[in-house]
Design a protein around this motif. Sequence first.
Motif, PDB file in Angstrom:
ATOM      1  N   HIS B 316       1.386  -1.183  -0.117  1.00  0.00           N
ATOM      2  CA  HIS B 316       0.165  -0.094  -0.183  1.00  0.00           C
ATOM      3  C   HIS B 316       1.049   1.438   0.103  1.00  0.00           C
ATOM      4  N   THR B 317       2.213   1.074   0.772  1.00  0.00           N
ATOM      5  CA  THR B 317       3.305   2.105   0.047  1.00  0.00           C
ATOM      6  C   THR B 317       4.023   2.152  -0.915  1.00  0.00           C
ATOM      7  N   GLN B 349     -10.395   3.782  -0.368  1.00  0.00           N
ATOM      8  CA  GLN B 349      -8.919   4.209  -0.365  1.00  0.00           C
ATOM      9  C   GLN B 349      -9.340   5.646  -1.164  1.00  0.00           C
ATOM     10  N   GLN B 358      -3.986   2.818   4.554  1.00  0.00           N
ATOM     11  CA  GLN B 358      -4.888   4.395   3.418  1.00  0.00           C
ATOM     12  C   GLN B 358      -3.290   4.393   2.324  1.00  0.00           C
ATOM     13  N   VAL B 359      -3.983   4.115   2.012  1.00  0.00           N
ATOM     14  CA  VAL B 359      -2.707   4.785   0.118  1.00  0.00           C
ATOM     15  C   VAL B 359      -2.436   5.752   0.105  1.00  0.00           C
ATOM     16  N   LYS B 360      -1.048   6.590  -0.624  1.00  0.00           N
ATOM     17  CA  LYS B 360      -1.039   8.279  -0.477  1.00  0.00           C
ATOM     18  C   LYS B 360      -1.762   9.115  -1.686  1.00  0.00           C
ATOM     19  N   ASN B 361      -1.687   8.371  -2.662  1.00  0.00           N
ATOM     20  CA  ASN B 361      -2.257   8.797  -3.534  1.00  0.00           C
ATOM     21  C   ASN B 361      -3.150   8.458  -3.751  1.00  0.00           C
ATOM     22  N   THR B 362      -4.443   9.094  -4.332  1.00  0.00           N
ATOM     23  CA  THR B 362      -5.654   9.087  -4.384  1.00  0.00           C
ATOM     24  C   THR B 362      -6.844   9.501  -4.935  1.00  0.00           C
TER      25      THR B 362
END
Lengths: 141, 391
Positions: B316-317, B349, B358-362
Motif C-alpha cells: 500500500h506504500t 481508498q 491507506q494509500v497516499k495517492n488517491t
Amino acid sequence: MTAIKDTLDVKREPVPSRTFSKAYWDASREKKLIIQYDARTKRYQHFPRPASKVTGHRALEWREVSGKGEIFSYTIARRTREPFAGHEPFFIVMVTLDEGVNVMGNMVHCDLAEMKIGLRVKPYWAPLSNGTHLLMFQPDR
Amino acid sequence: MAMHDVAVVGYAETKIVEKTDRDIWEMQAEILESLLEKTGFEKGEIDGMILSSSMTGAGNAFWSQTTADQLALELDFCQTVDIGGCSPTGALARACMAIDAGFCTTVLCLYADTQASEANRQRPRSYFGEWQQPHGYLGPPAAFGLLSKRYEHQFGLDYRALAKLAVAQRGHSVLNDLACEKLRKPITEDDYLNSRMIADPIRLLDSVMVCDGASGLIVTSKKNAEKRGLNKCVVPIGYGERTNYRARDNIVDVTETGHLPAGARAFAQAGLKASDIASFHPYDDFIIAIMMQLEMLGFCKHGHGCDFVKSNDFTHTGSLPLNTGGGQISAGQAGLAGGGTNLIEAVRQLFGEGGKRQVKNTKNALVTGIGGIPYGRNWASSVVMIMTPNA
C-alpha cells in the motif's frame, strides 16, 4: 515421479446431448469423430452449436475427422470432486485437431515424462453405459 | 448527464467468514442499514436496486424481486446482474446507466453470497455437463492450470514473480479487520512456492477460498449528492465490459483477455493511461490473473508481466498499490459477490478511509472483474472501471 492415472475407471454418467449435438454422440457409438463444418466460411467449429460461430447461419454440416492433433495445453488435476475424487492425479488436455479446432479431453497411455505442449496425439474412445463413447486422447507414437 | 454525473456516496461491507451461521438476507439487511446510517438517506428514498449474482440465490429465477420484498423496498428499477465475478462492478455501471436514463435516482448496489454455507445451484442449464464435466474439468483451478501452462509455454513463467504478488496481498489482509481470519497470517514467497499443487501449475496459494460475505454501495446523481451535502463521494469516469472475447475463434490465445478491449474503452473514456493509475484493484481468483491484467491494461507489454512485477512494489506504500484489502485470495471470496471485495476497497481508498493501509495517492483507482469459465478460452467476461474522488 507420481504416476498419472487415465480416468478410465471413473464412473461417468452418459452425457446429456442437445438437439443440435445429438449427431456427435450418435457417431461416437461407432467411435467416429464428427465435427460441425460451416461451408460458407470453410471453417470447423467445436463444441457443437446451434448456428455458425462466425455468420450466425444455421446451415452446418457434419464432417468426419481423424481426431489427430497436438497438445495445446494441459494441467494435472490433483484434487477434484465426485465422480473423479480418488482418481487423481489425471491429465486434462486441450488438443488442437489438425482441422483447426481445440478439443478438451483426458489422456490415456501417457506419463508425465512424455507429456508436453506440441505432443502429437490420436483419439482414444472410452465407452459410456448407453453405448456412446467419450473422446479421449493418447500419444500418436 | 453522463456516467461521471453519478456518484457513489456510501459503501459497506460485512466481515468475510469461512461459513456463516447467518441468513443471506440478514447480511443484506446489515449492509442496507449501514449504508442508510452512513449516507443519511431514508430507506424510502431508495428507488433502484441492483444485485450481483449469487450461488445462494441461484435457482430462484425471481432473486432480485424476492430480495427486495424481504427488505421491503419499493423500486422503480430492480434487477440481478449475472456476469459472474464481473457482476458487482457491472452492477455499479448499470446503476450509473439507470440513473443517467432517468429511471430512478438512488440505487442500492447489493452484493451478497453465502456460497460456502448455502449453495443453491441445482441443475444449471449450461454446456458444462456435456463438454466440460465428463473430463473432470470441474472448476476454476483446472481452467487456470491449462491457462498457466500455455502462458509458460509462450512466454516463460517466473513463479517468484507470482509469489511476490501473493505475499503483497497477504500483507494487506493482515491489515484488514474484515478479511477472513484464517487468511490473516503473513506468508513468504517460499510458503507460496511450497504450497501444494491443485491443478499444475496452480498451487493452493494461487487460489481463492470460497467464503461468505456481503457488501454494497449507495449510488445517486452527483447533483443529488451535492444537494444533500454528501461531498465525500466517488465518481466512475471510465468503464469497459467485454463478454466472450474472441467467441468466434476456434483456437484462442488464452494469454490475451477481454480486459484488452474493456481496458482500452475505460481508459479512453477516462482520458487516462495505465501509468496514471494510483491504485490497482484487479479481480483476483488466481494470482496469474493479476499479472495477465497488468499486461492487458498496458502497465507492461504482453508477456512481460513477470519483469514488471519484479520491478514494482505492490504494497500500500509502494509504486502500484495492489488490492489493498488483501484481494479475494487473501481476504476470502464471498462467492459470486467476491468482486465486491476489490470494488469496495477501491472506493474506501478514494474516500481516504483506508486506515492502516491507506494509500497516499488517491487521484484515482482502477477496479476489474473476471467472470465465468468457458471452454477453450480463459474467462467469459472482463470488466474495467476507473474511478476518482469527487473533484
